[in-house]
Design an enzyme around this catalytic site. Structure first.
Site: not given
Ligand SMILES: *[C@@H]1O[C@H](CO)[C@@H](O)[C@H](O)[C@H]1NC(C)=O
Ligand SMILES: *[C@@H]1O[C@H](CO)[C@@H](O)[C@H](O)[C@H]1NC(C)=O
Ligand SMILES: *[C@@H]1O[C@H](CO)[C@@H](O)[C@H](O)[C@H]1NC(C)=O
Ligand SMILES: *[C@@H]1O[C@H](CO)[C@@H](O)[C@H](O)[C@H]1NC(C)=O
Ligand SMILES: *[C@@H]1O[C@H](CO)[C@@H](O)[C@H](O)[C@H]1NC(C)=O
Ligand SMILES: *[C@@H]1O[C@H](CO)[C@@H](O)[C@H](O)[C@H]1NC(C)=O
Length: 565
Positions: A322, A367-369, A410
């Protein structure tokens, strides 16, 4: 339809217009009534969130959204207040801004309220950037904003010394990562690429508004030292350094944590200064070129375009994140400045891929990763999810599988969508941002303000008791700006820092030589843009094309509507 008079006036005034004015933002953007009402809804959501912060956490760094409590994560100086100021001004919430201003003068930036080391990076991007942006956006009349930024600046400048504290301080080129504000000593250690390379926008403005050149000199020195270190490919740098020796201590190249905003600032500083010193743009172009050659891949499922972390010794990990999805927006900006159609088209592909992580997730929030399997790369080192496993199924369905499923409010994916809207004028990006806003409003709204999500891989949201100040500084601002009057934070007048604080360009002229062939040739063949109104996208047909040829931006010529749906 405009009467012919403005056109006539334009033609008569042509010789008077600057020849190097550079257009980044699409000239034909208009705010439709629907977008106006969406902007109002975002403003409403931000106001409520900030009022919750005021009620439960005033003077502390963050509101704890689930317990209606507070937490101090940024030295206790009231990070959410300082980070929110520019958002209030952008949204026209002047009374809210004025109500927060008296607090600013009470902050003692020489001493952390909460004992602990001060992060040079976070303090520059959140506090210094927030104060200076608010100063500019409020008409340069509230001197306290500059005075407080300067107090921080003098403390932070000490991170550029070895800090022996006995009058024999050694001057360093790069700053250290942590400062002890009690002893005025930095903690001697390694520094990340992002910390050493994310201060030149803020320190340029700090020097401009204080008249003290030292801040900019420190930032320039750090950038110059970084540019002298090993480039694993032209324009690609390792992620950590020793300020004592000015040498790299890692060969890991990334567009994610520790590195991201160094690359981001190369092109943004070139933009801010009109390409005064061509080394920043050139290094950025080198890096983009190398990244496209050695760090960019397409997934075997779905043909999505992503980049990877890369180490010259151990190779690629085929993950993207992200955070790194700031990159397509940044590449679009640089592609417009350098007039490079290849980078422009590639950036749009990556923007589509980042957007896909939102539209394909159960909550509509990415998602984050995540992992992917690259096409054309056969190696036992390439992770592949076990066929039939949940991750294997996810890859077959989506073209990525989730490595880290949290969402911490984020901004980067929405940030790139904002740039895509402002630069291409394609309103599909506004629809995507609206979908993201609705998802965040639905799933992140907490008892007080908004909360991070433990996971986006679920159909009901599981929230975490945290609400980072960048939610107010960045995510809410990019939501708003996507629907706002396109003249608000116009990209031909502002550069936007990595914490989404808009800063005035030092010059609106941009020296990058003559227009390249593709602008004059057949741009439609190279740019993946659709135009239904004959007005053309950037470099398109019609008046847009004419203006591109003349290399000027004329707001009066907004004869084309960008509303196509
Ligand atoms: C609120 O948070 C503070 C700081 O974490 C903590 O000390 C305090 O006990 C909390 N109050 C309640 C009622 O939980
Ligand atoms: C400018 O800032 C530097 C860094 O803090 C400081 O050492 C210097 O005294 C300042 N100069 C003036 C004229 O205030
Ligand atoms: C200052 O401190 C450094 C590092 O501790 C030391 O090497 C140096 O001799 C000291 N200089 C003076 C003048 O005390
Ligand atoms: C545009 O960028 C690409 C990728 O870096 C590069 O190969 C190409 O030469 C550039 N084109 C121009 C006209 O500079
Ligand atoms: C990158 O790896 C190659 C092959 O192992 C090696 O020869 C080269 O020296 C490395 N480059 C740098 C800058 O370390
Ligand atoms: C890539 O590298 C960064 C920096 O070392 C690391 O924090 C991150 O977890 C890696 N993976 C992703 C997906 O960003």
């Amino acid at each position: 339809m405009h009467p012919p008079l403005p056109l006539l006036l334009l033609l008569l005034s042509l010789p008077l217009l600057p020849t190097h004015a550079r257009r980044v933002q699409h000239p034909n953007l208009v705010q439709t009534p629907l977008m106006k009402s969406r902007a109002e809804e975002v403003k409403q959501a931000f106001s409520e969130a900030f009022e919750d912060y005021r009620t439960y956490a005033w003077g502390h760094d963050e509101v704890a959204p689930m317990t209606k409590n507070w937490s101090d994560t940024r030295n206790g100086w009231g990070a959410t207040i300082v980070d929110s100021l520019s958002t209030m001004l952008v949204m026209g919430l002047d009374e809210m801004f004025l109500s927060a201003l008296p607090y600013i003068s009470t902050i003692d930036f020489t001493r952390p309220k909460v004992y602990g080391a001060v992060s040079v990076f976070e303090t520059i991007i959140r506090y210094v950037g927030g104060l200076l942006s608010a100063y500019e956006l409020s008409g340069k009349q509230h001197q306290v904003l500059v005075q407080q930024a300067e107090v921080l600046g003098h403390k932070l400048a000490l991170a550029w010394t070895e800090g022996r504290g006995n009058g024999t301080d050694v001057k360093m080129n790069m700053p250290y990562t942590w400062m002890n504000f009690e002893t005025d000593q930095p903690a001697v250690g390694a520094v990340g690429l992002a910390t050493a390379g994310t201060n030149i926008l803020e320190f340029h403005s700090l020097s401009a508004h204080t008249g003290n050149r030292t801040f900019l000199t420190l930032a320039e020195r750090s950038m110059a030292a970084l540019l002298r270190t090993t480039q694993y490919r032209p324009g690609l740098f390792g992620e950590s350094y020793s300020p004592q020796t000015d040498t790299g201590i890692s060969d890991k190249v990334s567009f994610g944590p520790n590195s991201d905003s160094f690359y981001e600032y190369l092109i943004k500083y070139a933009h801010m200064t009109g390409n005064e010193d061509p080394v920043y743009l050139q290094t950025w172009l080198d890096g983009v070129n190398s990244a496209m050659e050695t760090m960019m891949f397409k997934s075997t499922v779905g043909d999505w375009t992503w980049l990877s972390n890369w180490s010259n010794r151990t190779g690629h990990d085929y993950t993207f994140s992200h955070l790194a999805c700031y990159l397509p927006g940044n590449w679009l900006l640089g592609a417009r400045l350098a007039h490079n159609s290849t980078i422009f088209a590639t950036a749009l592909e990556i923007a589509e891929s980042c957007a896909h992580t939102y539209s394909s997730s159960p909550l509509g929030i990415g998602p984050e990763a995540w992992h992917y399997v690259p096409a054309g790369v056969t190696s036992t080192l390439v992770a592949h999810p076990y066929a039939g496993s949940r991750m294997g199924e996810m890859y077959e369905q989506r073209g990525y599988w989730v490595q880290d499923s949290k969402f911490v409010l984020r901004p980067e994916v929405v940030e790139s969508m904002f740039y895509a809207w402002r630069i291409t004028g394609d309103d599909v990006w506004q629809e995507r941002v609206w979908a993201a806003f609705e998802a965040v409003r639905k799933y992140c709204k907490a008892p007080a303000s908004y909360a991070s999500l433990v996971t986006v891989e679920t159909t009901e949201s599981v929230k975490k008791d945290e609400s980072e100040s960048f939610f107010y500084a960045e995510l809410m601002k990019y939501f708003y700006l996507t629907f706002a009057d396109p003249d608000v934070i116009h990209l031909d007048r502002y550069t936007i820092t990595t914490e989404a604080h808009p800063l005035l360009l030092a010059t609106e002229e941009f020296a990058y030589g003559p227009e390249p062939e593709w602008v004059i040739g057949d741009p439609q063949a190279q740019l993946p843009l659709t135009t239904a109104d004959g007005c053309g996208g950037p470099g398109g047909t019609g008046m847009g094309q004419l203006m591109m040829l003349m290399d000027i931006y004329v707001p009066a010529l907004e004869r084309c509507s960008s509303t196509r749906r």
